[in-house]
Motif scaffolding. Structure first.
Motif, PDB file in Angstrom:
ATOM      1  N   ARG A 199      -8.477  -4.759   5.410  1.00 25.89           N
ATOM      2  CA  ARG A 199      -8.461  -4.862   6.592  1.00 25.89           C
ATOM      3  C   ARG A 199      -9.519  -5.194   7.201  1.00 25.89           C
ATOM      4  N   GLY A 200     -10.897  -4.638   6.455  1.00 23.85           N
ATOM      5  CA  GLY A 200     -12.219  -4.980   7.116  1.00 23.85           C
ATOM      6  C   GLY A 200     -12.411  -4.297   8.302  1.00 23.85           C
ATOM      7  N   THR A 201     -12.099  -3.055   8.545  1.00 22.83           N
ATOM      8  CA  THR A 201     -11.891  -2.323  10.025  1.00 22.83           C
ATOM      9  C   THR A 201     -13.453  -2.260  10.499  1.00 22.83           C
ATOM     10  N   ARG A 202     -14.444  -2.224   9.533  1.00 23.90           N
ATOM     11  CA  ARG A 202     -15.781  -2.021  10.342  1.00 23.90           C
ATOM     12  C   ARG A 202     -16.464  -2.885  10.515  1.00 23.90           C
ATOM     13  N   LEU A 203     -15.898  -4.238  10.341  1.00 21.49           N
ATOM     14  CA  LEU A 203     -16.406  -5.505  10.810  1.00 21.49           C
ATOM     15  C   LEU A 203     -15.695  -6.060  12.040  1.00 21.49           C
ATOM     16  N   HIS A 204     -14.884  -4.974  12.737  1.00 19.41           N
ATOM     17  CA  HIS A 204     -14.313  -5.484  14.068  1.00 19.41           C
ATOM     18  C   HIS A 204     -15.407  -5.751  15.024  1.00 19.41           C
ATOM     19  N   PRO A 205     -15.294  -6.749  15.875  1.00 20.06           N
ATOM     20  CA  PRO A 205     -14.297  -7.459  16.113  1.00 20.06           C
ATOM     21  C   PRO A 205     -13.965  -8.770  15.453  1.00 20.06           C
ATOM     22  N   PHE A 206     -14.859  -9.196  14.213  1.00 22.96           N
ATOM     23  CA  PHE A 206     -14.596 -10.247  13.574  1.00 22.96           C
ATOM     24  C   PHE A 206     -13.303 -10.394  12.970  1.00 22.96           C
ATOM     25  N   THR A 207     -13.048  -9.187  12.461  1.00 21.52           N
ATOM     26  CA  THR A 207     -11.666  -9.035  11.438  1.00 21.52           C
ATOM     27  C   THR A 207     -10.418  -8.624  12.344  1.00 21.52           C
ATOM     28  N   ARG A 208     -10.387  -8.535  13.739  1.00 18.97           N
ATOM     29  CA  ARG A 208      -9.149  -8.342  14.418  1.00 18.97           C
ATOM     30  C   ARG A 208      -7.963  -9.498  13.913  1.00 18.97           C
ATOM     31  N   VAL A 222     -14.572 -14.101   6.441  1.00 22.99           N
ATOM     32  CA  VAL A 222     -15.600 -14.039   7.577  1.00 22.99           C
ATOM     33  C   VAL A 222     -16.622 -15.016   7.028  1.00 22.99           C
ATOM     34  N   PRO A 223     -17.488 -15.684   8.018  1.00 25.35           N
ATOM     35  CA  PRO A 223     -18.427 -16.556   7.477  1.00 25.35           C
ATOM     36  C   PRO A 223     -19.808 -16.066   7.086  1.00 25.35           C
ATOM     37  N   LEU A 224     -20.443 -16.643   5.818  1.00 25.28           N
ATOM     38  CA  LEU A 224     -21.920 -16.298   5.599  1.00 25.28           C
ATOM     39  C   LEU A 224     -22.421 -17.738   5.617  1.00 25.28           C
ATOM     40  N   LEU A 225     -23.180 -18.054   6.675  1.00 24.68           N
ATOM     41  CA  LEU A 225     -23.880 -19.396   6.848  1.00 24.68           C
ATOM     42  C   LEU A 225     -22.822 -20.473   6.643  1.00 24.68           C
ATOM     43  N   ASN A 226     -21.882 -20.597   7.454  1.00 24.41           N
ATOM     44  CA  ASN A 226     -20.915 -21.438   7.627  1.00 24.41           C
ATOM     45  C   ASN A 226     -19.813 -21.698   6.364  1.00 24.41           C
ATOM     46  N   LYS A 227     -19.855 -20.683   5.588  1.00 25.30           N
ATOM     47  CA  LYS A 227     -18.710 -20.662   4.683  1.00 25.30           C
ATOM     48  C   LYS A 227     -18.031 -19.227   4.309  1.00 25.30           C
ATOM     49  N   PRO A 228     -16.930 -19.296   4.122  1.00 30.74           N
ATOM     50  CA  PRO A 228     -16.309 -17.662   3.861  1.00 30.74           C
ATOM     51  C   PRO A 228     -16.893 -17.207   2.950  1.00 30.74           C
ATOM     52  N   VAL A 229     -17.005 -15.824   3.064  1.00 34.81           N
ATOM     53  CA  VAL A 229     -17.417 -15.062   1.931  1.00 34.81           C
ATOM     54  C   VAL A 229     -16.745 -15.072   0.630  1.00 34.81           C
ATOM     55  N   SER A 284     -20.457  -3.675   6.741  1.00 32.44           N
ATOM     56  CA  SER A 284     -20.822  -3.387   8.106  1.00 32.44           C
ATOM     57  C   SER A 284     -21.488  -4.326   8.713  1.00 32.44           C
ATOM     58  N   HIS A 285     -21.554  -4.303  10.216  1.00 32.78           N
ATOM     59  CA  HIS A 285     -22.220  -5.362  10.837  1.00 32.78           C
ATOM     60  C   HIS A 285     -23.698  -5.664  10.485  1.00 32.78           C
TER      61      HIS A 285
END
Length: 278
Positions: A10-19, A26-33, A220-221
């Motif tokens: 669920r990636g809860t520590r990356l909220h709000p991105f992962t809501r 979640v993108p890293l330099l315009n591509k999903p990780v 984490s952020h």
């Protein structure tokens, strides 16, 4: 050789991105990780990939499809309820009949996977953990091995006074399918908390491979931001779509840069500007 990408968290520590978005997208330099994990597997000749899904899994399927765009074959195994890291692999047991690689869909690495496989085979290991030394091991599982690489001690998320090592579990494994027989199907099961102790207690060939290269858990952020700085500074060997025109300044394919002046648009479509800190 097959690979399993764990993509159900669920990636809860990356909220709000992962809501509203699964963490592997979640993108890293315009591509999903997760795209970087697929590219790493393909680079090492591993094209038959099973993806375990749970939280917002339909978004992952819609983006990656059958994998043909990346030259791989993707198949998906869906969990009705969270099964944990090991339980999700157990859920794909019917598709696994030879040693396979497990890798996270939400971490960034450029490890040489073949080096780990050679180590695994040479030691006749049943389960090999890719390890990495870090400055702050408190967020991970710490490992101590003997001179042959056999794991003697393991402790998940130690307190400061419990730290006996800064070498940690990266969540990348090479697994003999016989290990899956130690688990029950359709129940939540964790590699580090449940399977590792069982393998160690029964002296069943749990080894640690100290990998060389870059690895970061995007949990984490702070780590999410730092991973992108590291990519721009070429600390990790990954494929980037943009062109570097100045230190830490990259430009997308639909943007024209005129040296000595400001940026000039070449096209009104798909303009991309990537800079550390954006």
């Amino acid at each position: 050789m097959k690979a399993v990408i764990l993509a159900g968290g669920r990636g809860t520590r990356l909220h709000p991105f992962t809501r509203r978005m699964p963490k592997p997208l979640v993108p890293l330099l315009n591509k999903p990780v997760m795209e970087y994990s697929i590219e790493l597997l393909k680079k090492h000749g591993i094209s038959d990939i099973i993806v375990t899904l749970q939280y917002l899994g339909d978004q992952i399927v819609n983006y990656f499809g059958d994998g043909s765009r990346w030259g791989v074959n993707l198949s998906y195994v869906l969990e009705d309820a969270p099964l944990g890291t090991a339980g999700s692999v157990k859920n794909a047991e019917d598709l696994l009949d030879e040693p396979f690689i497990v890798i996270s869909g939400d971490a960034l690495t450029d490890f040489d996977l073949i080096d780990g496989l050679v180590f695994h085979l040479q030691n006749k290991s049943l389960f090999t953990v890719f390890m990495k030394e870090v400055k702050n091991p408190a967020k991970f599982g710490i490992i101590q091995t003997d001179h042959n690489g056999k794991i003697k001690r393991f402790l998940e998320k130690p307190q400061k006074d419990q730290e006996f090592s800064r070498v940690v579990n990266t969540g990348i494994y090479i697994v003999d399918p016989h290990v899956l027989c130690l688990m029950e199907k359709n129940r939540e099961y964790d590699f580090s908390k449940e399977l590792f102790p069982k393998l160690m207690e029964n002296n069943m060939g749990l080894y640690g491979f100290k990998a060389k290269g870059y690895w970061k858990d995007i949990g984490s952020h702070e780590d999410y931001r730092q991973a992108q700085y590291d990519m721009l500074e070429r600390k990790v060997q990954v494929s980037l779509q943009e062109e570097d025109v100045l230190p830490k300044l990259w430009v997308g394919s639909h943007v024209r840069y005129i040296r000595g002046s400001s940026f000039s648009e070449k096209s009104s479509k798909s303009k991309t500007l990537v800079k550390a800190g954006f």
